[in-house]
Design a protein around this motif. Sequence first.
Motif, PDB file in Angstrom:
ATOM      1  N   THR A 105       0.793  -1.230   0.002  1.00  0.00           N
ATOM      2  CA  THR A 105      -0.099  -0.036   0.027  1.00  0.00           C
ATOM      3  C   THR A 105       1.006   1.176  -0.050  1.00  0.00           C
ATOM      4  O   THR A 105       0.503   2.284  -0.666  1.00  0.00           O
ATOM      5  CB  THR A 105      -0.932   0.146   1.355  1.00  0.00           C
ATOM      6  N   GLU A 106       2.026   1.227   0.857  1.00  0.00           N
ATOM      7  CA  GLU A 106       3.069   2.299   0.902  1.00  0.00           C
ATOM      8  C   GLU A 106       4.264   1.644   0.280  1.00  0.00           C
ATOM      9  O   GLU A 106       4.635   0.691   0.945  1.00  0.00           O
ATOM     10  CB  GLU A 106       3.157   2.905   2.091  1.00  0.00           C
ATOM     11  N   SER A 107       4.868   2.096  -0.729  1.00  0.00           N
ATOM     12  CA  SER A 107       5.995   1.743  -1.079  1.00  0.00           C
ATOM     13  C   SER A 107       7.258   2.109  -0.155  1.00  0.00           C
ATOM     14  O   SER A 107       7.205   3.081   0.319  1.00  0.00           O
ATOM     15  CB  SER A 107       6.477   1.807  -2.588  1.00  0.00           C
ATOM     16  N   ASP A 108       8.375   1.230  -0.298  1.00  0.00           N
ATOM     17  CA  ASP A 108       9.681   1.569   0.623  1.00  0.00           C
ATOM     18  C   ASP A 108      10.482   0.995  -0.159  1.00  0.00           C
ATOM     19  O   ASP A 108      10.696  -0.022  -0.666  1.00  0.00           O
ATOM     20  CB  ASP A 108       9.349   0.859   1.901  1.00  0.00           C
ATOM     21  N   THR A 109      11.852   1.895   0.067  1.00  0.00           N
ATOM     22  CA  THR A 109      13.009   1.517  -0.495  1.00  0.00           C
ATOM     23  C   THR A 109      14.088   1.454   0.661  1.00  0.00           C
ATOM     24  O   THR A 109      14.082   2.487   1.394  1.00  0.00           O
ATOM     25  CB  THR A 109      13.590   2.337  -1.756  1.00  0.00           C
ATOM     26  N   GLY A 110      15.062   0.370   0.431  1.00  0.00           N
ATOM     27  CA  GLY A 110      15.758   0.440   1.906  1.00  0.00           C
ATOM     28  C   GLY A 110      17.208  -0.162   1.559  1.00  0.00           C
ATOM     29  O   GLY A 110      17.472  -0.786   0.292  1.00  0.00           O
ATOM     30  N   LEU A 111      18.241   0.132   2.324  1.00  0.00           N
ATOM     31  CA  LEU A 111      19.452  -0.247   2.169  1.00  0.00           C
ATOM     32  C   LEU A 111      19.855  -1.172   3.173  1.00  0.00           C
ATOM     33  O   LEU A 111      19.207  -1.217   4.199  1.00  0.00           O
ATOM     34  CB  LEU A 111      20.447   1.102   2.220  1.00  0.00           C
ATOM     35  N   HIS A 112      20.482  -2.299   2.894  1.00  0.00           N
ATOM     36  CA  HIS A 112      20.871  -3.613   3.779  1.00  0.00           C
ATOM     37  C   HIS A 112      22.314  -3.582   3.591  1.00  0.00           C
ATOM     38  O   HIS A 112      23.005  -3.769   2.640  1.00  0.00           O
ATOM     39  CB  HIS A 112      20.359  -4.764   3.109  1.00  0.00           C
ATOM     40  N   LEU A 113      22.964  -3.619   4.820  1.00  0.00           N
ATOM     41  CA  LEU A 113      24.381  -3.796   5.156  1.00  0.00           C
ATOM     42  C   LEU A 113      24.623  -4.930   6.019  1.00  0.00           C
ATOM     43  O   LEU A 113      23.850  -4.889   7.265  1.00  0.00           O
ATOM     44  CB  LEU A 113      25.173  -2.375   5.724  1.00  0.00           C
ATOM     45  N   GLY A 114      25.498  -6.017   5.925  1.00  0.00           N
ATOM     46  CA  GLY A 114      25.472  -6.749   6.777  1.00  0.00           C
ATOM     47  C   GLY A 114      27.116  -7.495   6.863  1.00  0.00           C
ATOM     48  O   GLY A 114      27.926  -7.383   5.766  1.00  0.00           O
ATOM     49  N   ALA A 115      27.350  -8.066   7.781  1.00  0.00           N
ATOM     50  CA  ALA A 115      28.817  -8.906   7.910  1.00  0.00           C
ATOM     51  C   ALA A 115      28.598 -10.194   8.622  1.00  0.00           C
ATOM     52  O   ALA A 115      27.794 -10.248   9.613  1.00  0.00           O
ATOM     53  CB  ALA A 115      29.832  -7.975   8.606  1.00  0.00           C
ATOM     54  N   ARG A 116      29.316 -11.287   8.239  1.00  0.00           N
ATOM     55  CA  ARG A 116      29.548 -12.290   9.038  1.00  0.00           C
ATOM     56  C   ARG A 116      30.953 -13.082   9.521  1.00  0.00           C
ATOM     57  O   ARG A 116      31.583 -12.660   8.378  1.00  0.00           O
ATOM     58  CB  ARG A 116      28.699 -13.523   8.319  1.00  0.00           C
ATOM     59  N   TYR A 117      31.120 -13.657  10.457  1.00  0.00           N
ATOM     60  CA  TYR A 117      32.432 -14.161  11.034  1.00  0.00           C
ATOM     61  C   TYR A 117      31.973 -15.721  11.080  1.00  0.00           C
ATOM     62  O   TYR A 117      31.262 -16.165  11.741  1.00  0.00           O
ATOM     63  CB  TYR A 117      32.626 -13.512  12.146  1.00  0.00           C
ATOM     64  N   TYR A 118      32.695 -16.472   9.970  1.00  0.00           N
ATOM     65  CA  TYR A 118      32.521 -17.916  10.231  1.00  0.00           C
ATOM     66  C   TYR A 118      33.534 -18.319  11.216  1.00  0.00           C
ATOM     67  O   TYR A 118      34.833 -18.275  10.750  1.00  0.00           O
ATOM     68  CB  TYR A 118      32.981 -18.403   8.555  1.00  0.00           C
ATOM     69  N   PHE A 119      33.021 -19.122  12.144  1.00  0.00           N
ATOM     70  CA  PHE A 119      33.881 -19.663  12.995  1.00  0.00           C
ATOM     71  C   PHE A 119      34.302 -20.938  12.715  1.00  0.00           C
ATOM     72  O   PHE A 119      35.315 -21.528  13.421  1.00  0.00           O
ATOM     73  CB  PHE A 119      33.520 -19.451  14.521  1.00  0.00           C
ATOM     74  N   ASN A 120      33.706 -21.740  11.761  1.00  0.00           N
ATOM     75  CA  ASN A 120      34.206 -23.044  11.034  1.00  0.00           C
ATOM     76  C   ASN A 120      33.620 -23.043   9.624  1.00  0.00           C
ATOM     77  O   ASN A 120      33.268 -21.706   9.005  1.00  0.00           O
ATOM     78  CB  ASN A 120      33.696 -24.258  11.724  1.00  0.00           C
ATOM     79  N   ASP A 121      33.770 -23.771   8.808  1.00  0.00           N
ATOM     80  CA  ASP A 121      33.382 -23.992   7.304  1.00  0.00           C
ATOM     81  C   ASP A 121      32.148 -23.685   7.117  1.00  0.00           C
ATOM     82  O   ASP A 121      31.676 -23.530   6.109  1.00  0.00           O
ATOM     83  CB  ASP A 121      33.805 -25.408   6.742  1.00  0.00           C
ATOM     84  N   SER A 122      31.192 -23.863   8.214  1.00  0.00           N
ATOM     85  CA  SER A 122      29.695 -23.903   7.830  1.00  0.00           C
ATOM     86  C   SER A 122      28.716 -23.198   8.689  1.00  0.00           C
ATOM     87  O   SER A 122      27.483 -22.935   8.639  1.00  0.00           O
ATOM     88  CB  SER A 122      28.996 -25.336   7.661  1.00  0.00           C
ATOM     89  N   MET A 123      29.531 -22.509   9.912  1.00  0.00           N
ATOM     90  CA  MET A 123      28.675 -21.972  10.801  1.00  0.00           C
ATOM     91  C   MET A 123      29.224 -20.517  10.999  1.00  0.00           C
ATOM     92  O   MET A 123      30.426 -20.427  11.064  1.00  0.00           O
ATOM     93  CB  MET A 123      28.713 -22.578  12.190  1.00  0.00           C
ATOM     94  N   ALA A 124      28.261 -19.396  11.217  1.00  0.00           N
ATOM     95  CA  ALA A 124      28.647 -17.983  11.188  1.00  0.00           C
ATOM     96  C   ALA A 124      27.925 -17.148  12.385  1.00  0.00           C
ATOM     97  O   ALA A 124      26.826 -17.488  12.403  1.00  0.00           O
ATOM     98  CB  ALA A 124      28.792 -17.224   9.841  1.00  0.00           C
ATOM     99  N   LEU A 125      28.402 -16.226  12.878  1.00  0.00           N
ATOM    100  CA  LEU A 125      27.797 -15.190  13.704  1.00  0.00           C
ATOM    101  C   LEU A 125      27.693 -14.091  12.572  1.00  0.00           C
ATOM    102  O   LEU A 125      28.728 -13.651  11.919  1.00  0.00           O
ATOM    103  CB  LEU A 125      28.265 -15.212  14.980  1.00  0.00           C
ATOM    104  N   GLY A 126      26.514 -13.352  12.624  1.00  0.00           N
ATOM    105  CA  GLY A 126      26.501 -12.002  11.822  1.00  0.00           C
ATOM    106  C   GLY A 126      25.628 -10.948  12.507  1.00  0.00           C
ATOM    107  O   GLY A 126      25.074 -11.029  13.508  1.00  0.00           O
ATOM    108  N   ALA A 127      25.858  -9.872  12.058  1.00  0.00           N
ATOM    109  CA  ALA A 127      25.107  -8.389  12.291  1.00  0.00           C
ATOM    110  C   ALA A 127      24.746  -7.851  10.829  1.00  0.00           C
ATOM    111  O   ALA A 127      25.548  -7.910  10.114  1.00  0.00           O
ATOM    112  CB  ALA A 127      26.109  -7.493  13.127  1.00  0.00           C
ATOM    113  N   SER A 128      23.617  -7.497  10.980  1.00  0.00           N
ATOM    114  CA  SER A 128      23.184  -6.722   9.640  1.00  0.00           C
ATOM    115  C   SER A 128      22.030  -5.268  10.024  1.00  0.00           C
ATOM    116  O   SER A 128      21.717  -5.544  11.128  1.00  0.00           O
ATOM    117  CB  SER A 128      22.767  -7.506   8.579  1.00  0.00           C
ATOM    118  N   ILE A 129      22.081  -4.424   9.077  1.00  0.00           N
ATOM    119  CA  ILE A 129      21.190  -3.343   9.631  1.00  0.00           C
ATOM    120  C   ILE A 129      20.334  -3.088   8.151  1.00  0.00           C
ATOM    121  O   ILE A 129      20.997  -3.036   7.094  1.00  0.00           O
ATOM    122  CB  ILE A 129      21.783  -2.165   9.952  1.00  0.00           C
ATOM    123  N   ASP A 130      19.157  -2.924   8.266  1.00  0.00           N
ATOM    124  CA  ASP A 130      18.098  -2.544   7.322  1.00  0.00           C
ATOM    125  C   ASP A 130      17.838  -1.096   7.531  1.00  0.00           C
ATOM    126  O   ASP A 130      17.260  -0.822   8.518  1.00  0.00           O
ATOM    127  CB  ASP A 130      17.050  -3.541   6.827  1.00  0.00           C
TER     128      ASP A 130
END
Length: 180
Positions: free
Chosen positions: A139-164
């Motif tokens: 109903t109301e359009s919106d445009t947003g910016l996404h920035l994020g980063a992840r730290y992989y502590f092994n080959d398949s698992m990561a902790l991350g943070a992002s902001i929209d």
Amino acid sequence: MNRIALFGAVVAAFVPGVVLADMNYTSLDINYLDLDGDGGVSGDGFEFGGSYELNDDFHLFGSFQDQSYDFGIDGEVIELGGGWNHGFSDTLDFVATLSWIDVDYDVGSDDGLALGGGIRSRLGDSFEVEAGLKYVDMTESDTGLHLGARYYFNDSMALGASIDDNDNADTLRLGFRWEF
């Protein structure tokens, strides 16, 4: 400020790195959400999501958010879609997405389509950054910016943070990803 952050993420994405494997698009995510809406309304919530790699170029994704805002307002957001990813190298992908979003709050509901585009890059063998834009048509359009980063502590698992950073609300995510 947003242009500076986006420029920094794009520049960081082109820093050469050593990567053990190509980008993976099959994963499960769980995120804590810190929400800041229009008019000083704030809240928090959780997001459960995942994606499934169909082949080297296409993937499906989905997420469910459970949100609680000030004044006893609760809501749920469901997003389902597909994406196309094009690898410029083993460490840099362009990602385009098309999805359907359903929003259901105590004060009303809406649904619509979203179109997104951005980059995803591995820096070294344990760090990943992403940046993108997303247009949502409801109903109301919106445009947003996404920035994020992840730290992989092994080959398949990561902790991350992002902001929209959107016109109507800002969302900070802190979470865990398991790729398989």
